[in-house]
Structures are given as structure tokens and as C-alpha cells.
Write an enzyme that holds these catalytic residues in place. Structure first.
Site, PDB file in Angstrom:
ATOM      1  CB  SER A  59      -1.071   0.070   1.306  1.00  0.00           C
ATOM      2  OG  SER A  59      -0.144   0.179   2.379  1.00  0.00           O
ATOM      3  CD  GLU A  60       2.927   3.939   3.696  1.00  0.00           C
ATOM      4  OE1 GLU A  60       3.515   4.890   3.457  1.00  0.00           O
ATOM      5  OE2 GLU A  60       1.502   4.069   4.013  1.00  0.00           O
ATOM      6  CB  ILE A  61       5.327   0.665  -2.982  1.00  0.00           C
ATOM      7  CG1 ILE A  61       6.444   0.526  -2.193  1.00  0.00           C
ATOM      8  CG2 ILE A  61       5.791   0.797  -4.515  1.00  0.00           C
ATOM      9  CD1 ILE A  61       7.224  -0.754  -2.110  1.00  0.00           C
TER      10      ILE A  61
END
Length: 290
Positions: free
Chosen positions: A49-51
Site C-alpha cells: 500500500s505504501e509503495i
């Protein structure tokens, strides 16, 4: 919490520390977003999700995140996949280098960490494509450990509340304040509040993050080299083994459909060479294959 030195002096003209914390808590609760990657203890799912959220709007990420994790539910599953499979599922998110970096991080974890992500920010940053903000996000959101997490929505809140009227606010001024306010207890919820308040501020006022010294205006995508790269990659993934001349013709047809002129051969070859050197696909003589 990483050592950030002595307790910082709070900027004059903005909210004091206690008032700032109270405002973030209140506004974060008022504008809370239920997002599928929240309150998870799976570092891999959080990392994906962060990427994906780098340079991509939340509304677009949701459906891609679900689909990606369905196909590659673990780091080992991602490591076992072919790059072309990973890129195919990434199509439409843009900035495809992120997908290859994530795949390489999975490969490294499979080879060196028994298929698990490192459990420290320093260990995470040793993996391809993971910088300080991404590592801090995994620590705070997956492990619920204190970390210095600075991204655009977090900058927005700090600049809006603490640096009114200031331009060119540098991260070196913000980072000590982020460290000072991150609680030892439940940093995950604190950063969710910052993210949700920041997202709201961007809709309500002139985006305060533009007053960051690190803000850069994204160049137009339509007609750009980036768009041409994305189209060449899409063509090769859709038809592995396509002749070079056919791929060039497909790109020219795409450009014509957008009301643009044809792409000269030198530019096309340059784009192909870049994509090959970056590992997106292979060139075998006059054939492109994933």
C-alpha cells in the site's frame, strides 16, 4: 523512536505543541477514512500500500491493492512471479519502476530473510525502492512502533498549522517536530489522523504542501515521454514477442489517436533501450519480449 536530538523549538506564529496535537486528533477523527490497508499487522500488505500510494491518489490505489494481493498474497509469492506478471497487474497505476523495485525487494527477502521483511527501518531501507518514508510507514502502520513518517499529507498539516504564511519550508524544520509529536503509544492512529487531516486540508485550502521546499510540480503526462514509455510497455506486455517495427507502429497509432504526430525512430529506439536496461522487457534482435 529514532534520536532526533534535543527537544525542538516550536515555530512562532503557529499552534503550540499541545494545541497542535489536540487539533490533529480532533480533525483526524472528523475526517477519518476507512481504507482497506489500515489496522493490518501484515508488513508486506502495508508495504504494498505504501509503495502504491507514492504519487498515486488513494481512490485509484484501492482496487489495485486488492487485486495485487490476491495474485501475490505473500513476499514469497511475489518473488516466485515473473516480472511481466507483476507489471501486468500494475498497469494503470503508473510509475512502473515501483513495481519492479517491489519485485526485487521480494526477491531479496526470499533469498536473504526467509521470505520475511526486516523488522527495523534500517533493514527495510536496505531493500530496493524503500526510502525513509516508506520504511517509517511500515514501522508505524504494520508494527505500531514510533517512527518519523514524513510524506505529503503529513507535510501539509505541519506547514498549515505551524508555518502560516511561510514558503519554502524545509523538511529539516519539519522532521524534529514530527519526531517530537509521534507518541510512543499507538503511533499508527496518530499518523492516520495526520494523513486524514492533511487530505482534507488539500481539498479545503490552497494546498499547503506547495509551500514545502521539496514540492515539485509534476510535468504533464499527456504526450510526454513518460506516456510513450507506458504505451510501449503496455504493447509488449499484451503481445510478448512483438516485432520491433510492429511495436513502433502501435505507438504511432496511439499517438495519432491522441491527435499527436508520429514518434521518430530514434526516439522510439531510445525509449526501448531505456525500458530494456531498466529490466521491463528484453530485446532479442528485432523482437521485444516480456
Amino acid at each position: 523512536m529514532p534520536d532526533q536530538g534535543a527537544e525542538p523549538a516550536w515555530p512562532e506564529g503557529g499552534l503550540g505543541r499541545e494545541a497542535f496535537v489536540e487539533a490533529v486528533r480532533a480533525e483526524g477523527a472528523r475526517h477519518h477514512r476507512d481504507l482497506p490497508w489500515r489496522y493490518l499487522d501484515d508488513p508486506y500488505a502495508v508495504l504494498v500500500s505504501e509503495i502504491m500510494l507514492q504519487q498515486t491518489q488513494v481512490a485509484r490505489v484501492g482496487r489495485y491493492w486488492d487485486r495485487f494481493l490476491a495474485a501475490f498474497p505473500t513476499l514469497d509469492a511475489l518473488a516466485a512471479a515473473q516480472p511481466a506478471e507483476v507489471l501486468e497487474l500494475w498497469q494503470g497505476l503508473g510509475y512502473n519502476r515501483r513495481a519492479l523495485a517491489l519485485k526485487r525487494a521480494a526477491d531479496q527477502c526470499a533469498a536473504e530473510h526467509a521470505g520475511r521483511l526486516p523488522e527495523t527501518a534500517e533493514g527495510l531501507q536496505a531493500l530496493p525502492g524503500i526510502g525513509p518514508a516508506t520504511a517509517a510507514g511500515v514501522m508505524a502502520f504494520a508494527h505500531n512502533r514510533p517512527a518519523v513518517y514524513v510524506e505529503t499529507n503529513v507535510r501539509t498539516v505541519f506547514i498549515h498549522c505551524l508555518f502560516p504564511g511561510r514558503d519554502r519550508v524545509a523538511d529539516r524544520e519539519i522532521v524534529p517536530l514530527v519526531a517530537d509529536t509521534c507518541p510512543e503509544d499507538d503511533p499508527r492512529s496518530w499518523y492516520y489522523a495526520l494523513l486524514d487531516y492533511g487530505a482534507h486540508l488539500k481539498q479545503e485550502v490552497a494546498n499547503p504542501s506547495r509551500r514545502s521546499a521539496h514540492h515539485t510540480r509534476q510535468s504533464a503526462f499527456e504526450g510526454s515521454r513518460r506516456q510513450k514509455r507506458a504505451e510501449v510497455l503496455r504493447v509488449v506486455l499484451a503481445e510478448p514477442g512483438i516485432p520491433l517495427d510492429d511495436a513502433h507502429a502501435r505507438l504511432n497509432a496511439f499517438e495519432a489517436a491522441g491527435g499527436r504526430g508520429s514518434v521518430d525512430r530514434a526516439l522510439f529506439e531510445s525509449i526501448v533501450d531505456d525500458l530494456v536496461s531498466e529490466g521491463f522487457f528484453r530485446r532479442d534482435g528485432q523482437t521485444l519480449t516480456a
